[in-house]
Design an enzyme around this catalytic site. Structure first.
Site, short mmCIF file in Angstrom:
data_model
loop_
_atom_site.label_atom_id
_atom_site.label_comp_id
_atom_site.label_asym_id
_atom_site.label_seq_id
_atom_site.Cartn_x
_atom_site.Cartn_y
_atom_site.Cartn_z
N GLY A 1 0.88 -1.35 0.13
CA GLY A 1 0.00 -0.13 0.08
C GLY A 1 0.85 1.15 -0.11
O GLY A 1 0.42 2.41 0.54
N ASP B 1 0.22 -6.97 -6.37
CA ASP B 1 -0.90 -7.34 -5.80
C ASP B 1 -0.52 -8.12 -4.68
O ASP B 1 0.09 -9.28 -4.70
CB ASP B 1 -1.92 -7.87 -6.81
CG ASP B 1 -3.22 -8.14 -6.18
OD1 ASP B 1 -3.67 -8.59 -5.08
OD2 ASP B 1 -4.14 -7.25 -6.73
N ALA C 1 -4.69 -2.07 1.68
CA ALA C 1 -6.31 -2.60 1.98
C ALA C 1 -7.26 -1.74 1.13
O ALA C 1 -6.97 -0.72 0.56
CB ALA C 1 -6.69 -2.38 3.47
N TYR D 1 -16.09 -3.66 6.18
CA TYR D 1 -14.79 -2.96 6.32
C TYR D 1 -14.27 -3.53 7.76
O TYR D 1 -12.90 -4.09 7.78
CB TYR D 1 -14.68 -1.66 6.23
CG TYR D 1 -13.22 -1.14 6.47
CD1 TYR D 1 -12.23 -1.40 5.59
CD2 TYR D 1 -13.08 -0.17 7.45
CE1 TYR D 1 -11.21 -0.79 6.07
CE2 TYR D 1 -12.05 0.39 7.86
CZ TYR D 1 -10.91 0.14 7.13
OH TYR D 1 -9.58 0.75 7.54
N LYS E 1 -11.00 -5.97 8.81
CA LYS E 1 -9.87 -5.39 9.74
C LYS E 1 -9.34 -6.45 10.69
O LYS E 1 -8.49 -6.56 11.19
CB LYS E 1 -9.96 -4.06 9.98
CG LYS E 1 -10.03 -2.97 8.94
CD LYS E 1 -9.05 -2.98 7.98
CE LYS E 1 -7.54 -2.54 8.56
NZ LYS E 1 -6.44 -2.52 7.72
N ARG F 1 -14.52 11.76 17.95
CA ARG F 1 -13.35 10.93 17.25
C ARG F 1 -12.19 11.34 17.93
O ARG F 1 -11.93 12.47 18.42
CB ARG F 1 -13.56 11.14 15.60
CG ARG F 1 -14.82 10.67 14.95
CD ARG F 1 -14.83 9.19 15.13
NE ARG F 1 -16.09 8.51 14.43
CZ ARG F 1 -17.15 8.41 14.80
NH1 ARG F 1 -17.41 8.46 15.90
NH2 ARG F 1 -18.12 7.85 14.00
N1 LIG Z 1 -7.17 6.37 6.73
C1 LIG Z 1 -7.73 6.02 7.85
O1 LIG Z 1 -8.14 6.95 8.65
C2 LIG Z 1 -7.43 4.85 8.50
C3 LIG Z 1 -7.85 4.30 9.70
C4 LIG Z 1 -7.61 3.23 10.49
C5 LIG Z 1 -7.08 1.98 9.51
N2 LIG Z 1 -6.46 2.46 8.22
C6 LIG Z 1 -5.81 1.56 7.41
O2 LIG Z 1 -4.58 1.94 6.82
C7 LIG Z 1 -3.93 1.28 5.98
C8 LIG Z 1 -4.06 2.53 4.60
O3 LIG Z 1 -5.08 3.09 4.27
P1 LIG Z 1 -4.96 4.53 3.56
O4 LIG Z 1 -5.83 5.50 4.39
O5 LIG Z 1 -3.70 4.91 3.47
O6 LIG Z 1 -5.75 3.98 2.39
P2 LIG Z 1 -5.40 4.09 0.77
O7 LIG Z 1 -6.50 3.72 -0.09
O8 LIG Z 1 -4.95 5.62 0.53
O9 LIG Z 1 -4.21 3.35 0.51
C9 LIG Z 1 -4.31 1.88 0.32
C10 LIG Z 1 -3.52 1.40 -0.76
O10 LIG Z 1 -3.61 -0.08 -0.59
C11 LIG Z 1 -3.44 -0.37 -2.07
N3 LIG Z 1 -3.94 -1.80 -2.32
C12 LIG Z 1 -5.39 -2.08 -2.07
N4 LIG Z 1 -5.60 -3.33 -2.53
C13 LIG Z 1 -4.40 -3.88 -2.81
C14 LIG Z 1 -3.69 -5.17 -3.23
N5 LIG Z 1 -4.87 -6.19 -3.20
N6 LIG Z 1 -2.29 -5.13 -3.36
C15 LIG Z 1 -1.57 -4.14 -3.47
N7 LIG Z 1 -2.01 -3.12 -3.00
C16 LIG Z 1 -3.22 -2.66 -2.87
C17 LIG Z 1 -4.08 0.74 -2.92
O11 LIG Z 1 -3.67 0.70 -4.53
C18 LIG Z 1 -3.75 1.92 -2.07
O12 LIG Z 1 -2.89 2.94 -2.68
C19 LIG Z 1 -5.26 0.56 5.39
O13 LIG Z 1 -4.92 -0.95 5.56
C20 LIG Z 1 -6.52 0.83 6.34
O14 LIG Z 1 -7.40 -0.12 6.45
C21 LIG Z 1 -6.69 3.68 7.68
#
Ligand SMILES: NC(=O)c1ccc[n+]([C@@H]2O[C@H](COP(=O)([O-])OP(=O)(O)OC[C@H]3O[C@@H](n4cnc5c(N)ncnc54)[C@H](O)[C@@H]3O)[C@@H](O)[C@H]2O)c1
Ligand SMILES: [Zn+2]
Length: 334
Positions: free
Chosen positions: A7, A39, A61, A163, A167, A231
């Protein structure tokens, strides 16, 4: 340390890559957004990417609340099948250290206390209540008003949407992997992360991004419910630093998953966030709409003390300062 960051082209992953570099580590990016072959569900591509890697920081994710139930299979595929394939590849490559992007959504509704019944766990809110503007969950025993508190890591899991379910399953998979292989797994249960490069508003984006995108269009942020839902908004650079701290830590036990709430420790209401962001942007003022999303929880605020004491992490970006920066920061397109 050579660290595979899944990611890495995403919002948080891109900041993790920067933070690792700043700490003298060698991040290796892995993201389908950048390379369609990268992937997390592809064992052969993972086997190549894991060569010479000391640890994996798993951010990839499918995020957000999504729309309806139609995308449930895609969430499970990317998040849970993806994590299982990744962990199997790590076992095969003898990579024994994982830091996982966890989430506060695993807790469902936060911690509440009833004056008569102490700590209670209200169930999902009823549509009839939400339609009538009754947003606060009541005591499941006596119907009294409740006071929200801070959720600790030992609170029972209670995922309320697809979702959240994926998680939680990621954590269970990581725990099973750690047990089976004697490896070390840490889940950082992020709160509401915001900051530069947050994705623009899609059904999958976070509330800060909705507001920021509205302001950029010259529109008022539309605050759901009555705006008093609580939050913890944590800055993305602080979250990236928590990942580095978890990767560098000698503390986490082998053969188990350690979970750490990752929040600023400074709860705010969604209405306060909209007001701070709108003020920093120079308007327009937010409007409180009374709308709601099924599956949203009312209050969820973390107690991140364990992360501070065990991993020596401290949030550095204050709420006002972070919102001032975010009001003008670039967002990521789709
Ligand atoms: N943003 C938040 O507030 C938040 C809160 C809690 C948890 N999270 C967790 O943090 C992590 C990152 O979230 P984010 O906000 O940066 O989201 P984001 O969508 O910006 O980044 C996720 C990245 O994962 C990549 N991805 C998705 N499926 C994939 C796959 N099958 N193979 C390879 N890459 C893949 C996407 O291309 C994307 O660039 C996630 O696991 C999310 O669940 C985020
Ligand atoms: Zn009660």
């Amino acid at each position: 340390m050579r660290v595979l960051v899944t990611g890495s082209a995403g919002f948080i992953g891109s900041h993790v890559v920067e933070a690792l570099r700043e700490h003298g580590h060698e991040p290796v990016g892995y993201d389908v957004r950048e390379d369609p072959r990268a992937d997390v569900r592809d064992p052969a591509a993972l086997a190549r990417a894991l060569a010479g890697v000391d640890a994996v920081c798993h951010q990839a994710a499918m995020v957000g609340l999504g729309s309806g139930f139609a995308d449930a299979a895609e969430y499970v595929s990317r998040n849970d099948l993806g994590t299982a394939v990744l962990l199997a590849a790590m076992a095969g490559a003898d990579v024994r250290r994982l830091v996982l992007a966890g989430s506060m959504v695993v807790y469902g509704e936060g911690r509440y206390a009833c004056p008569a019944h102490g700590v209670v766990r209200p169930g999902p809110r009823a549509v009839a209540d939400l339609d009538a503007g009754r947003f606060e969950p009541l005591c499941p025993e006596c119907g009294a008003d409740l006071s929200p508190g801070l959720v600790g890591e030992d609170a029972p899991a209670d995922p309320r949407n697809v979702y959240a379910t994926t998680k939680l399953a990621q954590e269970h998979l990581a725990a099973a992997w750690a047990r089976t292989t004697g490896a070390t797994a840490v889940s950082l249960r992020y709160h509401n992360v915001y900051g530069p490069r947050m994705p623009r508003d899609t059904p999958y984006a976070g509330v800060a991004s909705f507001f920021r995108s509205a302001l950029a269009r010259g529109e008022a942020p539309r605050v759901f419910e009555d705006g008093r839902q609580r939050r913890d908004f944590v800055h993305v650079r602080d979250v990236a630093a928590a990942n580095v701290a978890a990767l560098e830590s000698a503390r986490p036990p082998q053969g188990a998953l350690s979970a750490y709430n990752t929040g600023s420790g400074e709860p705010h209401t969604v209405g306060e966030m909209a007001t701070a962001l709108a003020a920093a942007h120079g308007g327009p003022e937010p409007v409180v709409t009374g709308e709601y999303r099924l599956g949203d929880v009312r209050h969820i605020t973390a107690d991140s003390a364990r992360l501070r004491t065990e991993l020596g992490w401290r949030p550095r970006v204050g709420f006002q300062e972070g919102m001032r920066e975010f009001a003008r920061a670039g967002l990521r397109g789709a």
